[in-house]
Motif scaffolding. Sequence first.
Motif, PDB file in Angstrom:
ATOM      1  N   VAL A 144       0.771  -1.224   0.091  1.00  0.00           N
ATOM      2  CA  VAL A 144       0.010   0.002  -0.003  1.00  0.00           C
ATOM      3  C   VAL A 144       0.896   1.265  -0.052  1.00  0.00           C
ATOM      4  CG1 VAL A 144      -1.839   1.263   1.363  1.00  0.00           C
ATOM      5  CG2 VAL A 144      -1.710  -1.269   1.422  1.00  0.00           C
ATOM      6  N   LEU A 145       0.620   2.163  -0.627  1.00  0.00           N
ATOM      7  CA  LEU A 145       1.521   3.307  -0.973  1.00  0.00           C
ATOM      8  C   LEU A 145       0.587   4.803  -1.256  1.00  0.00           C
ATOM      9  CD1 LEU A 145       3.527   3.140  -4.154  1.00  0.00           C
ATOM     10  CD2 LEU A 145       2.193   1.105  -3.472  1.00  0.00           C
ATOM     11  N   THR A 146       0.987   5.748  -0.965  1.00  0.00           N
ATOM     12  CA  THR A 146       0.628   7.243  -1.385  1.00  0.00           C
ATOM     13  C   THR A 146       1.697   7.676  -2.120  1.00  0.00           C
ATOM     14  OG1 THR A 146      -0.659   7.043   0.716  1.00  0.00           O
ATOM     15  CG2 THR A 146      -0.488   9.238  -0.629  1.00  0.00           C
ATOM     16  N   VAL A 147       1.115   8.308  -3.446  1.00  0.00           N
ATOM     17  CA  VAL A 147       2.012   8.743  -4.452  1.00  0.00           C
ATOM     18  C   VAL A 147       1.226  10.030  -4.662  1.00  0.00           C
ATOM     19  CG1 VAL A 147       2.844   9.064  -6.572  1.00  0.00           C
ATOM     20  CG2 VAL A 147       2.746   6.611  -5.367  1.00  0.00           C
ATOM     21  N   GLU A 148       1.756  11.352  -4.357  1.00  0.00           N
ATOM     22  CA  GLU A 148       1.212  12.716  -4.632  1.00  0.00           C
ATOM     23  C   GLU A 148      -0.205  12.801  -4.136  1.00  0.00           C
ATOM     24  OE1 GLU A 148       1.768  13.301  -8.822  1.00  0.00           O
ATOM     25  OE2 GLU A 148       4.022  13.255  -8.567  1.00  0.00           O
ATOM     26  N   GLY A 149      -0.598  12.342  -2.812  1.00  0.00           N
ATOM     27  CA  GLY A 149      -1.741  12.517  -2.214  1.00  0.00           C
ATOM     28  C   GLY A 149      -2.686  11.342  -2.576  1.00  0.00           C
ATOM     29  N   SER A 150      -2.525  10.611  -3.491  1.00  0.00           N
ATOM     30  CA  SER A 150      -3.410   9.651  -3.598  1.00  0.00           C
ATOM     31  C   SER A 150      -2.924   8.164  -3.421  1.00  0.00           C
ATOM     32  CB  SER A 150      -3.717   9.389  -5.298  1.00  0.00           C
ATOM     33  OG  SER A 150      -4.216  10.460  -5.838  1.00  0.00           O
ATOM     34  N   GLU A 151      -3.887   7.465  -2.846  1.00  0.00           N
ATOM     35  CA  GLU A 151      -3.584   5.930  -2.285  1.00  0.00           C
ATOM     36  C   GLU A 151      -3.541   4.939  -3.364  1.00  0.00           C
ATOM     37  OE1 GLU A 151      -4.423   3.267   1.601  1.00  0.00           O
ATOM     38  OE2 GLU A 151      -5.936   4.393   0.826  1.00  0.00           O
ATOM     39  N   TYR A 152      -2.683   4.151  -3.404  1.00  0.00           N
ATOM     40  CA  TYR A 152      -2.769   2.891  -4.354  1.00  0.00           C
ATOM     41  C   TYR A 152      -2.268   1.809  -3.750  1.00  0.00           C
ATOM     42  CZ  TYR A 152      -1.834   6.652  -7.946  1.00  0.00           C
ATOM     43  OH  TYR A 152      -2.044   7.923  -8.596  1.00  0.00           O
TER      44      TYR A 152
END
Length: 91
Positions: A27-35
């Motif tokens: 689980v990761l957050t990139v530029e404010g979005s969760e993926y």
Amino acid sequence: MEPIEIGEIFTISDENNQEHEVEVLGVLTVEGSEYVAVGFVEEIQEDTDEDIDIYFLKVDEEGDFSAIETDEEFDKVSSEFDQMMEEEESN
């Protein structure tokens, strides 16, 4: 919405409306979005030396998954995931 945990298993439908079980690998957050990074449960459970295919899905505010829309977005998420995995391996 409860946080998504590594190891959780979800059922998703592909473009042909076939259902597949996927397991959350990261689980990761990139530029404010969760993926989430997911792999097919079937592939993960096969104990082989082959690499498994990893797919990235965007998580919206309701906790629903959607496909990544652009190559640029995919590249950012993929790069961030690779970096996260390298850091875990070095610990």
